[in-house]
Write an enzyme that holds these catalytic residues in place. Structure first.
Site, mmCIF file in Angstrom:
data_model
loop_
_atom_site.group_PDB
_atom_site.id
_atom_site.type_symbol
_atom_site.label_atom_id
_atom_site.label_comp_id
_atom_site.label_asym_id
_atom_site.label_seq_id
_atom_site.Cartn_x
_atom_site.Cartn_y
_atom_site.Cartn_z
ATOM 1 N N LEU A 3 0.899 -1.155 0.000
ATOM 2 C CA LEU A 3 0.000 0.000 0.000
ATOM 3 C C LEU A 3 0.930 1.195 0.000
ATOM 4 C CD1 LEU A 3 -2.974 0.723 -0.018
ATOM 5 C CD2 LEU A 3 -2.930 0.828 2.475
ATOM 6 N N ASP A 4 0.968 1.946 -1.098
ATOM 7 C CA ASP A 4 2.053 2.897 -1.274
ATOM 8 C C ASP A 4 2.024 4.057 -0.274
ATOM 9 O OD1 ASP A 4 0.402 3.859 -4.230
ATOM 10 O OD2 ASP A 4 0.582 5.175 -2.491
ATOM 11 N N TYR A 5 3.110 4.773 -0.226
ATOM 12 C CA TYR A 5 3.374 5.810 0.776
ATOM 13 C C TYR A 5 2.255 6.838 0.873
ATOM 14 C CZ TYR A 5 5.903 9.731 2.989
ATOM 15 O OH TYR A 5 6.279 10.760 3.812
#
Length: 243
Positions: free
Chosen positions: A104-106
């Site tokens: 789950l990206d930044y």
């Protein structure tokens, strides 16, 4: 009984099978004092001494399954060389050594599963098991009917096609549009890349659910243990979707 080395590492809660393969090929794993770099090597965890970076691993772990509500601007890793906040900072009170299931990206927030069960992680995150994940997405501008149809039909990207399921418009403003969608395969930043390919910037991205597990009752930055029935449901869903 001998098993593949990556399976033993995953069962010990050290890493997923994919990451275990990276550990092996990078020369960080040894069996009885000998470095192993080839995949497919087998070992007996009850008889052989298996070490990662010199530390002996053990299979005596308590299975742990966690649902975390990840805030934006947290990295989905257990450590970060750039010293950014990580999801590990949010689960410091978890005694077991767990790791994230998938990415789950930044800049994104929402539901993230963590576990020390390598087989569970493999079934939830591997594309061939087709576990559905739902998202709410806020994009720039007012989406037209023609653009909506374009996303329904699929947007071609260099490495894949972005074709979300159950795409719905939730709210339209003059400067933004909220949508909900489902994906069964999560290539790196595919939602952001899919919308940006048509000139629409993603300004917010929230993962709402994985299978039937949702964010209900979990405040941002908090976590809870998955219940036994939820774990079984996720595994049953992945088995049913396997192709």
């Amino acid at each position: 009984m001998k098993e593949r080395l990556q399976k033993i590492i995953a069962a010990a809660g050290i890493a997923s099978r994919r990451h275990a393969e990276v550990l092996i090929t990078s020369g960080r794993v040894s069996i009885n004092g000998e470095i192993v770099t080839e995949l497919g090597v087998k070992a007996d965890p009850q008889k052989d001494v298996i070490r990662i970076d010199g530390n002996t691993i053990s299979l005596e772990t308590t299975p742990c399954y966690i649902a975390l509500h990840k805030p934006a601007e947290y990295v989905t890793t257990m450590s970060d060389p750039q010293k950014r906040p990580t999801v590990a900072d949010l689960i410091k009170d978890v005694p077991e050594r767990v790791y994230p299931v998938g990415r789950l990206d930044y800049d994104s927030s929402g539901l993230l599963l963590l576990t020390n069960d390598g087989d569970f992680a493999q079934k939830i995150q591997h594309p061939r098991f087709q576990v559905p994940k739902t998202y709410r997405v806020k994009i720039s501008g007012r989406l037209s009917k023609e653009e909506f149809k374009q996303f329904v039909n699929g947007v071609k990207l260099p490495d894949t096609v972005f074709k979300p399921e159950n795409l719905k418009i939730e709210k339209i403003n003059d400067k933004s549009t909220w949508l909900s969608l489902t994906l069964r395969e999560g290539k790196n930043r595919i939602i952001r890349r899919g919308f940006e390919a048509t000139g629409r910037k993603v300004t917010r991205l929230v993962r709402e659910s994985i299978g039937k597990i949702t964010l209900t009752g979990i405040k941002e930055g908090q976590w809870r243990h998955l219940k036994g029935g939820e774990i079984r449901q996720l595994l049953n869903d992945s088995s049913g979707q396997k192709r």
